[in-house]
Design a protein around this motif. Sequence first.
Motif, PDB file in Angstrom:
ATOM      1  N   GLU A 177     -14.784   1.240 -11.745  1.00  0.00           N
ATOM      2  CA  GLU A 177     -14.687  -0.446 -12.313  1.00  0.00           C
ATOM      3  C   GLU A 177     -13.670  -0.898 -12.584  1.00  0.00           C
ATOM      4  O   GLU A 177     -13.564  -2.276 -12.782  1.00  0.00           O
ATOM      5  N   ALA A 178     -12.461  -0.208 -12.827  1.00  0.00           N
ATOM      6  CA  ALA A 178     -11.075  -0.891 -12.837  1.00  0.00           C
ATOM      7  C   ALA A 178     -11.055  -1.437 -11.635  1.00  0.00           C
ATOM      8  O   ALA A 178     -10.086  -2.945 -11.825  1.00  0.00           O
ATOM      9  N   VAL A 179     -11.150  -0.820 -10.462  1.00  0.00           N
ATOM     10  CA  VAL A 179     -10.799  -1.901  -9.109  1.00  0.00           C
ATOM     11  C   VAL A 179     -11.925  -2.882  -9.146  1.00  0.00           C
ATOM     12  O   VAL A 179     -10.844  -3.796  -8.560  1.00  0.00           O
ATOM     13  N   SER A 180     -12.935  -3.492  -9.590  1.00  0.00           N
ATOM     14  CA  SER A 180     -13.888  -4.236  -9.410  1.00  0.00           C
ATOM     15  C   SER A 180     -13.371  -5.468  -9.964  1.00  0.00           C
ATOM     16  O   SER A 180     -13.439  -6.320  -9.659  1.00  0.00           O
ATOM     17  N   LEU A 181     -12.364  -5.008 -10.732  1.00  0.00           N
ATOM     18  CA  LEU A 181     -11.912  -6.030 -11.802  1.00  0.00           C
ATOM     19  C   LEU A 181     -11.072  -6.377 -11.068  1.00  0.00           C
ATOM     20  O   LEU A 181     -10.328  -7.803 -11.327  1.00  0.00           O
ATOM     21  N   MET A 182     -10.369  -5.864 -10.557  1.00  0.00           N
ATOM     22  CA  MET A 182      -8.542  -6.127 -10.160  1.00  0.00           C
ATOM     23  C   MET A 182      -9.716  -7.094  -8.617  1.00  0.00           C
ATOM     24  O   MET A 182      -8.911  -8.204  -8.847  1.00  0.00           O
ATOM     25  N   LEU A 183     -10.023  -6.959  -8.262  1.00  0.00           N
ATOM     26  CA  LEU A 183     -10.789  -7.350  -6.973  1.00  0.00           C
ATOM     27  C   LEU A 183     -10.714  -8.310  -7.342  1.00  0.00           C
ATOM     28  O   LEU A 183     -11.131  -9.960  -6.781  1.00  0.00           O
ATOM     29  N   PHE A 186      -8.058 -10.872  -8.401  1.00  0.00           N
ATOM     30  CA  PHE A 186      -7.041 -11.479  -7.155  1.00  0.00           C
ATOM     31  C   PHE A 186      -7.835 -12.383  -6.362  1.00  0.00           C
ATOM     32  O   PHE A 186      -7.200 -13.511  -6.176  1.00  0.00           O
ATOM     33  N   ARG A 187      -9.421 -12.598  -6.678  1.00  0.00           N
ATOM     34  CA  ARG A 187      -9.522 -13.936  -6.224  1.00  0.00           C
ATOM     35  C   ARG A 187      -9.301 -15.250  -6.968  1.00  0.00           C
ATOM     36  O   ARG A 187      -9.603 -16.455  -6.904  1.00  0.00           O
ATOM     37  N   ASP A 188      -9.147 -14.815  -8.964  1.00  0.00           N
ATOM     38  CA  ASP A 188      -9.672 -15.904  -9.373  1.00  0.00           C
ATOM     39  C   ASP A 188      -8.295 -15.548 -10.228  1.00  0.00           C
ATOM     40  O   ASP A 188      -8.660 -14.949 -11.669  1.00  0.00           O
ATOM     41  N   ARG A 189      -6.909 -15.805 -10.483  1.00  0.00           N
ATOM     42  CA  ARG A 189      -5.991 -15.464 -11.412  1.00  0.00           C
ATOM     43  C   ARG A 189      -5.983 -16.216 -13.208  1.00  0.00           C
ATOM     44  O   ARG A 189      -5.219 -15.835 -13.982  1.00  0.00           O
ATOM     45  N   THR A 190      -6.840 -17.343 -13.363  1.00  0.00           N
ATOM     46  CA  THR A 190      -7.111 -17.998 -14.022  1.00  0.00           C
ATOM     47  C   THR A 190      -8.698 -17.680 -15.110  1.00  0.00           C
ATOM     48  O   THR A 190      -8.800 -18.325 -15.677  1.00  0.00           O
ATOM     49  N   ALA A 191      -9.685 -16.829 -14.641  1.00  0.00           N
ATOM     50  CA  ALA A 191     -10.880 -16.647 -15.050  1.00  0.00           C
ATOM     51  C   ALA A 191     -10.474 -16.114 -16.573  1.00  0.00           C
ATOM     52  O   ALA A 191      -9.560 -15.558 -16.509  1.00  0.00           O
ATOM     53  N   PRO A 192     -11.272 -16.173 -17.069  1.00  0.00           N
ATOM     54  CA  PRO A 192     -11.358 -15.479 -18.463  1.00  0.00           C
ATOM     55  C   PRO A 192     -11.509 -14.012 -18.588  1.00  0.00           C
ATOM     56  O   PRO A 192     -11.764 -13.339 -17.043  1.00  0.00           O
ATOM     57  N   ALA A 193     -10.917 -13.598 -18.909  1.00  0.00           N
ATOM     58  CA  ALA A 193     -10.987 -11.722 -18.943  1.00  0.00           C
ATOM     59  C   ALA A 193     -11.714 -10.777 -19.235  1.00  0.00           C
ATOM     60  O   ALA A 193     -13.181 -11.711 -20.216  1.00  0.00           O
ATOM     61  N   ARG A 194     -12.267 -10.095 -18.780  1.00  0.00           N
ATOM     62  CA  ARG A 194     -13.336  -9.625 -18.095  1.00  0.00           C
ATOM     63  C   ARG A 194     -13.418  -8.042 -19.098  1.00  0.00           C
ATOM     64  O   ARG A 194     -12.167  -7.556 -19.290  1.00  0.00           O
ATOM     65  N   HIS A 195     -13.757  -7.608 -19.791  1.00  0.00           N
ATOM     66  CA  HIS A 195     -14.329  -6.421 -20.240  1.00  0.00           C
ATOM     67  C   HIS A 195     -15.259  -5.140 -20.030  1.00  0.00           C
ATOM     68  O   HIS A 195     -16.506  -5.626 -20.280  1.00  0.00           O
ATOM     69  N   ILE A 196     -15.249  -4.720 -19.255  1.00  0.00           N
ATOM     70  CA  ILE A 196     -16.436  -3.137 -19.472  1.00  0.00           C
ATOM     71  C   ILE A 196     -16.248  -2.354 -19.796  1.00  0.00           C
ATOM     72  O   ILE A 196     -15.615  -1.036 -20.293  1.00  0.00           O
ATOM     73  N   CYS A 197     -17.455  -1.993 -20.768  1.00  0.00           N
ATOM     74  CA  CYS A 197     -17.578  -0.216 -21.661  1.00  0.00           C
ATOM     75  C   CYS A 197     -18.972  -0.021 -20.480  1.00  0.00           C
ATOM     76  O   CYS A 197     -19.300  -0.407 -19.745  1.00  0.00           O
ATOM     77  N   GLN A 198     -18.240   1.173 -20.417  1.00  0.00           N
ATOM     78  CA  GLN A 198     -19.168   2.153 -20.063  1.00  0.00           C
ATOM     79  C   GLN A 198     -20.038   3.355 -21.494  1.00  0.00           C
ATOM     80  O   GLN A 198     -19.211   3.874 -22.050  1.00  0.00           O
ATOM     81  N   ALA A 199     -20.518   3.292 -21.402  1.00  0.00           N
ATOM     82  CA  ALA A 199     -21.336   4.049 -22.126  1.00  0.00           C
ATOM     83  C   ALA A 199     -21.310   5.620 -21.771  1.00  0.00           C
ATOM     84  O   ALA A 199     -20.953   6.373 -20.878  1.00  0.00           O
ATOM     85  N   VAL A 200     -21.097   6.233 -23.096  1.00  0.00           N
ATOM     86  CA  VAL A 200     -20.542   7.461 -23.490  1.00  0.00           C
ATOM     87  C   VAL A 200     -22.350   9.110 -23.686  1.00  0.00           C
ATOM     88  O   VAL A 200     -22.373   8.258 -25.259  1.00  0.00           O
ATOM     89  N   VAL A 201     -22.021   9.304 -22.553  1.00  0.00           N
ATOM     90  CA  VAL A 201     -23.426  10.609 -23.200  1.00  0.00           C
ATOM     91  C   VAL A 201     -23.729  11.658 -23.874  1.00  0.00           C
ATOM     92  O   VAL A 201     -22.477  12.845 -24.336  1.00  0.00           O
ATOM     93  N   PRO A 202     -24.528  11.866 -24.736  1.00  0.00           N
ATOM     94  CA  PRO A 202     -23.957  12.911 -25.187  1.00  0.00           C
ATOM     95  C   PRO A 202     -24.267  13.752 -24.746  1.00  0.00           C
ATOM     96  O   PRO A 202     -25.311  14.296 -23.591  1.00  0.00           O
ATOM     97  N   VAL A 203     -23.892  15.397 -24.606  1.00  0.00           N
ATOM     98  CA  VAL A 203     -23.555  16.897 -23.716  1.00  0.00           C
ATOM     99  C   VAL A 203     -23.973  17.885 -24.490  1.00  0.00           C
ATOM    100  O   VAL A 203     -23.264  17.863 -26.034  1.00  0.00           O
ATOM    101  N   PRO A 204     -25.611  17.696 -24.642  1.00  0.00           N
ATOM    102  CA  PRO A 204     -25.974  19.543 -25.878  1.00  0.00           C
ATOM    103  C   PRO A 204     -24.395  20.886 -25.119  1.00  0.00           C
ATOM    104  O   PRO A 204     -24.335  21.025 -24.544  1.00  0.00           O
ATOM    105  N   GLY A 205     -24.840  21.538 -26.709  1.00  0.00           N
ATOM    106  CA  GLY A 205     -24.243  21.828 -26.716  1.00  0.00           C
ATOM    107  C   GLY A 205     -24.363  23.061 -27.497  1.00  0.00           C
ATOM    108  O   GLY A 205     -25.488  22.849 -28.377  1.00  0.00           O
ATOM    109  N   GLY A 206     -23.478  24.442 -28.330  1.00  0.00           N
ATOM    110  CA  GLY A 206     -24.344  25.050 -29.281  1.00  0.00           C
ATOM    111  C   GLY A 206     -24.049  24.756 -30.389  1.00  0.00           C
ATOM    112  O   GLY A 206     -23.757  25.805 -31.981  1.00  0.00           O
TER     113      GLY A 206
END
Length: 348
Positions: free
Chosen positions: A305-311, A314-334
């Motif tokens: 995702e960081a690479v997609s933001l960088m690309l 590169f195309r528009d250096r003055t565009a408003p900043a964006r932030h991408i949040c990746q979901a955090v998923v519960p992992v079952p355990g004991g």
Amino acid sequence: MNDLKIKRPRQADIAKLAGVSVSTVSRVLANEPGISDTVRSKILKVASEHGYPVKSASEAVAGGLALIASDGVTGGLSVFYESIVDGLRAGTAEAGMPFEVRMVREDRATPEVIRDYMQTADAEGLFLVGIDPNEKLRGWLEESLTPTVLVNGTDPSMHFDGVSPANFFGAYEATSRLTKAGHRRILHLTGSHRHTIRERVRGFEAAIAAVPGAKGRLVPLTFQGSASREAHELTVAALAEDAGFTAAFCMNDFIAVGVLEAVTEAGLRVPEDFAIVGFDDLPCALMTNPRLSTMRVDRAALGREAVSLMLSRFRDRTAPARHICQAVVPVPGGTVPNAEPVRDADDL
């Protein structure tokens, strides 16, 4: 040339068809020097025949440099950052972006040092991995319009693009797993200057506030030496108070391992007497007994995702900043009761 049919060819497919390594294909598609004309022509021909987008030298993507906080990597989180770098490498290779990685102490991340690193790497874009830019560095990056992406980082002022796990919601979910299991006095072992970790603290506090009668306590770590050992010592001290705490949400899985050791040594049963939830889903979560209940961060996806933001930057250096949040998923355990899928009656 070859009867292999490919709907959406990958670089690995091009490499197989051309009889070369994937790294050679990556270098050719990125227009890097050092490849013979014969090999270059063969790869470009195969790529073109099978519909792989090929950029001309004039269309080549600008280079990117990833700087990683060596303090964090050498402090035991190398496995966490290794997966992020894998994602960065994969994403830049697919985009044909020349890419290099360097480690730097966070206190040495000055404009002068970073400018030298970028010039040496012939990079226009900067990935700051696990580094929150200080005031001086922020000023230089903004003034110079250097394309910058915070990887596993958050900029509260939204001046820089960034990608991170959903730290607030992940921590809220982790703590809720404990409150749903009936726990009302919960420790949170944490400690860092980073914005991402502050978001986990906020998520913990919000989940506690959402449940009447619940009480949380922050247990700060200094990270002087082993995080697991320090967590062990702090948990021993907390249990000795006999203040009625029966669960812990830990900033990461290394810390959770130390908590589990201390609780077990105290003669408490896990999860019956004391429950634990970690964060990050690191390999050590598979090695505990019982297996650690944790929250999974897709670290390779952060890099891609960081690479997609960088690309886009590169195309528009003055565009408003964006932030991408990746979901955090519960992992079952004991290590959490009543928080995992209920088994069939025949299995009980």
